[in-house]
Design a protein around this motif. Structure first.
Motif, PDB file in Angstrom:
ATOM      1  N   ASN A  62       0.769  -1.572 -11.953  1.00  0.00           N
ATOM      2  CA  ASN A  62      -0.361  -1.597 -12.878  1.00  0.00           C
ATOM      3  C   ASN A  62      -0.662  -3.030 -13.308  1.00  0.00           C
ATOM      4  N   GLY A  92      -7.618   4.148  -5.585  1.00  0.00           N
ATOM      5  CA  GLY A  92      -6.753   4.450  -4.450  1.00  0.00           C
ATOM      6  C   GLY A  92      -7.454   4.698  -3.137  1.00  0.00           C
ATOM      7  N   GLU A 119      -2.761  -8.411  -5.739  1.00  0.00           N
ATOM      8  CA  GLU A 119      -3.190  -7.024  -5.616  1.00  0.00           C
ATOM      9  C   GLU A 119      -3.410  -6.462  -7.017  1.00  0.00           C
ATOM     10  N   VAL A 158      -2.266   3.165  -8.208  1.00  0.00           N
ATOM     11  CA  VAL A 158      -3.124   3.115  -7.022  1.00  0.00           C
ATOM     12  C   VAL A 158      -3.878   1.791  -7.004  1.00  0.00           C
ATOM     13  N   LEU A 159      -4.215   1.348  -5.809  1.00  0.00           N
ATOM     14  CA  LEU A 159      -5.024   0.136  -5.683  1.00  0.00           C
ATOM     15  C   LEU A 159      -6.379   0.383  -6.324  1.00  0.00           C
ATOM     16  N   HIS A 160      -6.798  -0.564  -7.179  1.00  0.00           N
ATOM     17  CA  HIS A 160      -8.064  -0.371  -7.892  1.00  0.00           C
ATOM     18  C   HIS A 160      -8.502  -1.695  -8.518  1.00  0.00           C
ATOM     19  N   TRP A 168      -3.853  -3.127  -9.291  1.00  0.00           N
ATOM     20  CA  TRP A 168      -3.487  -1.712  -9.303  1.00  0.00           C
ATOM     21  C   TRP A 168      -3.800  -1.120 -10.674  1.00  0.00           C
ATOM     22  N   GLN A 180       1.419   3.408  -3.255  1.00  0.00           N
ATOM     23  CA  GLN A 180       0.422   4.189  -3.976  1.00  0.00           C
ATOM     24  C   GLN A 180       1.007   5.564  -4.306  1.00  0.00           C
ATOM     25  N   LYS A 186       0.811  -1.222   0.000  1.00  0.00           N
ATOM     26  CA  LYS A 186       0.000   0.000   0.000  1.00  0.00           C
ATOM     27  C   LYS A 186       0.843   1.269   0.000  1.00  0.00           C
TER      28      LYS A 186
END
Length: 104
Positions: free
Chosen positions: A40, A91, A62, A68-70, A64, A8, A5
């Motif tokens: 990404n 994010g 994860e 950003v996390l998405h 991204w 980000q 995290k």
């Protein structure tokens, strides 16, 4: 499991200070996908979405987008070792219900 995290909005550079791009294996544990220096997801040749961060056995993934996390179609963070999921959009951490409502 390790958390990414803190990456980000962070541009990732290589040791020679050039912008990272491509797939990298970190500590033999994680595949990390980077596009233009940002974590990404990528689309494989057969159209499969490959998460920006994953373990070889997919116990931790994860999703991204542009650093950003998405993820709109499943939790952005899925950890089957520590048994948790997190939903993120652009994010920001959201509930599963909020993410699903925005994906419709």
């Amino acid at each position: 499991m390790k958390s990414f995290k803190s990456y980000q909005h962070q541009r990732i550079l290589l040791s020679d200070k050039s912008i990272a791009n491509g797939d990298f294996i970190i500590e033999g544990e994680f595949t990390v996908r980077i596009k233009d220096g940002l974590l990404n997801d990528v689309e494989s040749e057969d159209g499969e979405i490959l998460p920006a961060i994953s373990t070889p056995d997919s116990t931790h993934i994860e999703h991204w987008k542009d650093g950003v996390l998405h993820c709109e179609f499943e939790p952005a963070v899925i950890d089957n070792v520590d048994n948790y999921e997190e939903w993120w959009l652009n994010g920001k951490q959201v509930t599963a219900e909020e993410a699903k409502a925005k994906a419709v």
